[in-house]
Design a protein around this motif. Sequence first.
Motif, mmCIF file in Angstrom:
data_model
loop_
_atom_site.group_PDB
_atom_site.id
_atom_site.type_symbol
_atom_site.label_atom_id
_atom_site.label_comp_id
_atom_site.label_asym_id
_atom_site.label_seq_id
_atom_site.Cartn_x
_atom_site.Cartn_y
_atom_site.Cartn_z
ATOM 1 N N LYS A 42 -72.881 -17.139 122.570
ATOM 2 C CA LYS A 42 -73.454 -17.423 121.254
ATOM 3 C C LYS A 42 -73.421 -16.131 120.429
ATOM 4 C CE LYS A 42 -77.481 -19.359 118.968
ATOM 5 N NZ LYS A 42 -77.863 -18.195 118.170
ATOM 6 N N ASP A 43 -73.091 -16.235 119.165
ATOM 7 C CA ASP A 43 -72.898 -15.096 118.262
ATOM 8 C C ASP A 43 -71.648 -14.273 118.579
ATOM 9 O OD1 ASP A 43 -75.196 -15.728 116.787
ATOM 10 O OD2 ASP A 43 -76.464 -14.621 118.193
ATOM 11 N N GLY A 44 -70.850 -14.708 119.554
ATOM 12 C CA GLY A 44 -69.598 -14.014 119.863
ATOM 13 C C GLY A 44 -68.555 -14.231 118.774
ATOM 14 N N HIS A 45 -67.551 -13.367 118.773
ATOM 15 C CA HIS A 45 -66.530 -13.396 117.713
ATOM 16 C C HIS A 45 -65.140 -13.742 118.241
ATOM 17 C CE1 HIS A 45 -69.665 -10.887 115.825
ATOM 18 N NE2 HIS A 45 -69.217 -11.411 114.688
ATOM 19 N N VAL A 46 -64.381 -14.431 117.398
ATOM 20 C CA VAL A 46 -62.951 -14.631 117.647
ATOM 21 C C VAL A 46 -62.201 -13.836 116.583
ATOM 22 C CG1 VAL A 46 -61.088 -16.291 117.965
ATOM 23 C CG2 VAL A 46 -63.434 -17.009 118.289
ATOM 24 N N VAL A 47 -61.234 -13.038 117.017
ATOM 25 C CA VAL A 47 -60.451 -12.216 116.108
ATOM 26 C C VAL A 47 -59.006 -12.716 116.161
ATOM 27 C CG1 VAL A 47 -59.663 -9.869 115.628
ATOM 28 C CG2 VAL A 47 -61.966 -10.244 116.559
ATOM 29 N N PHE A 65 -67.612 -14.511 127.146
ATOM 30 C CA PHE A 65 -67.091 -13.322 126.468
ATOM 31 C C PHE A 65 -67.806 -13.071 125.138
ATOM 32 C CE2 PHE A 65 -63.913 -14.889 129.337
ATOM 33 C CZ PHE A 65 -63.470 -13.739 129.963
ATOM 34 N N ASP A 66 -67.859 -11.773 124.750
ATOM 35 C CA ASP A 66 -68.464 -11.406 123.470
ATOM 36 C C ASP A 66 -67.433 -11.441 122.341
ATOM 37 O OD1 ASP A 66 -71.052 -10.727 124.647
ATOM 38 O OD2 ASP A 66 -69.907 -9.134 125.632
ATOM 39 N N VAL A 67 -66.193 -11.091 122.692
ATOM 40 C CA VAL A 67 -65.112 -11.132 121.704
ATOM 41 C C VAL A 67 -63.864 -11.698 122.369
ATOM 42 C CG1 VAL A 67 -63.646 -9.799 120.125
ATOM 43 C CG2 VAL A 67 -65.988 -9.044 120.528
ATOM 44 N N ILE A 68 -63.176 -12.600 121.663
ATOM 45 C CA ILE A 68 -61.869 -13.074 122.119
ATOM 46 C C ILE A 68 -60.857 -12.717 121.032
ATOM 47 C CG2 ILE A 68 -60.457 -15.071 122.776
ATOM 48 C CD1 ILE A 68 -62.996 -16.415 123.818
ATOM 49 N N THR A 69 -59.804 -12.003 121.421
ATOM 50 C CA THR A 69 -58.802 -11.586 120.440
ATOM 51 C C THR A 69 -57.509 -12.371 120.645
ATOM 52 O OG1 THR A 69 -58.175 -9.782 121.928
ATOM 53 C CG2 THR A 69 -59.672 -9.227 120.143
ATOM 54 N N LEU A 70 -56.870 -12.705 119.523
ATOM 55 C CA LEU A 70 -55.540 -13.338 119.549
ATOM 56 C C LEU A 70 -54.654 -12.572 118.567
ATOM 57 C CD1 LEU A 70 -57.834 -15.889 119.566
ATOM 58 C CD2 LEU A 70 -55.751 -17.166 119.985
ATOM 59 N N TRP A 71 -53.945 -11.574 119.098
ATOM 60 C CA TRP A 71 -53.108 -10.734 118.240
ATOM 61 C C TRP A 71 -51.722 -11.364 118.142
ATOM 62 C CZ3 TRP A 71 -56.337 -7.817 115.875
ATOM 63 C CH2 TRP A 71 -57.383 -7.182 116.529
ATOM 64 N N HIS A 72 -51.457 -11.975 117.018
ATOM 65 C CA HIS A 72 -50.164 -12.638 116.809
ATOM 66 C C HIS A 72 -49.853 -13.620 117.936
ATOM 67 C CE1 HIS A 72 -49.077 -10.743 113.103
ATOM 68 N NE2 HIS A 72 -49.468 -9.586 113.568
ATOM 69 N N ILE A 78 -61.775 -12.796 111.199
ATOM 70 C CA ILE A 78 -62.857 -12.741 112.192
ATOM 71 C C ILE A 78 -63.787 -13.927 111.974
ATOM 72 C CG2 ILE A 78 -64.784 -11.360 113.091
ATOM 73 C CD1 ILE A 78 -63.255 -8.897 111.965
ATOM 74 N N PHE A 79 -64.041 -14.648 113.064
ATOM 75 C CA PHE A 79 -64.920 -15.826 113.017
ATOM 76 C C PHE A 79 -66.019 -15.650 114.058
ATOM 77 C CE2 PHE A 79 -60.757 -17.106 111.569
ATOM 78 C CZ PHE A 79 -61.024 -17.863 110.450
ATOM 79 N N VAL A 100 -62.798 -4.066 116.554
ATOM 80 C CA VAL A 100 -63.553 -4.776 117.593
ATOM 81 C C VAL A 100 -64.875 -4.055 117.868
ATOM 82 C CG1 VAL A 100 -63.557 -5.417 120.048
ATOM 83 C CG2 VAL A 100 -61.526 -5.851 118.650
ATOM 84 N N LYS A 101 -64.842 -2.722 117.799
ATOM 85 C CA LYS A 101 -66.058 -1.937 118.079
ATOM 86 C C LYS A 101 -67.186 -2.267 117.095
ATOM 87 C CE LYS A 101 -67.180 2.797 118.313
ATOM 88 N NZ LYS A 101 -66.650 4.158 118.135
ATOM 89 N N ARG A 102 -66.805 -2.659 115.886
ATOM 90 C CA ARG A 102 -67.831 -3.042 114.901
ATOM 91 C C ARG A 102 -68.488 -4.374 115.265
ATOM 92 N NH1 ARG A 102 -64.311 -1.401 110.356
ATOM 93 N NH2 ARG A 102 -64.040 -3.592 109.857
ATOM 94 N N LEU A 103 -67.786 -5.177 116.091
ATOM 95 C CA LEU A 103 -68.315 -6.494 116.467
ATOM 96 C C LEU A 103 -69.089 -6.448 117.778
ATOM 97 C CD1 LEU A 103 -65.050 -8.533 115.776
ATOM 98 C CD2 LEU A 103 -66.956 -8.153 114.188
#
Length: 293
Positions: A185-190, A157-164, A289-290, A92-95
């Motif tokens: 905009k330019d945010g990531h979904v993991v 949000f800048d990143v939204i995570t869905l772990w399993h 990662i999208f 996530v830190k890379r994003l």
Amino acid sequence: MYERIEECPICTNTDLRNSLICKDYLVSQQSFAISICSSCGLLITNPRPSKETISQFYDSSSYLSHNSDGSLMSRLYSLAQRYTLWYKFRLVKRLAKPGSRLMDYGCGVGQFMQYMQSNKYEVTGIEPSDVGLSKARSKEMLVYQTLSEAKESAAKFDVITLWHVLEHVHDLNTTIKQLKKLLNKDGHVVIAVPNTKSWDAQHYKENWAAYDVPRHLFHFDDENIKMLLKSNRLSFVQKAPLYLDSFYISLLSETHLNNGNKILKSIINGCKSNIYGSRTSQYSSMIYIFQKK
Ligand SMILES: [Zn+2]
């Protein structure tokens, strides 16, 4: 209480064929059928418990909390957990750098949230289960039970995570659309999900623990998950493996099979799965990662 899926939620194909019969080893001991979409290959637990009735298939004691009893296994488990938290953090830190706004969708008891908050991220969680919600809140995490509650705060949000988590979601397209709206905009979904093209999936077949019926409603591979996000106009950026899942899933699968030597077999099969993954990029579980452009 059960509902049948007539149309593939990814490609809208209506030719869904019976593929596997799997058993719910964790809670009900019932059997559930899995259909395969003849076009995109998505595997669908079908029929499945409705949104209103599925909670009876969640036994929160075995699903949410792993008690630490001081045994070697429990110490190994907690070591693996700490490694996985660090691995996810690094990704996530890379994003998005510390200070960014993060949403953990399906945050469970809030472990990842807590880890990210201690690394200076601003974290919000969503957790539908009462047990998870209250445990995460007891760690003083900001957690809502539904997305609509979270929407009331204006900031995105800048990143939204869905772990399993995505494999547990009833309405794939609706959920992805809602999450996308909450993303800058330019945010990531993991998105981390088990991979039906992994070595362990092919080896264990209907006994593969990551089918986890009926809690897992969908069973993805590289192609159909990319198609799902692409059709919701999120661009694929990259994928990454989760190396330890092959061991955990092999151990659970061996426990179901009950043929003895389960620890040794799960270590060997976990390694075989990762070797296969290093050759084919098909690991037991994958992180995708999208980006919203
Ligand atoms: Zn399909």
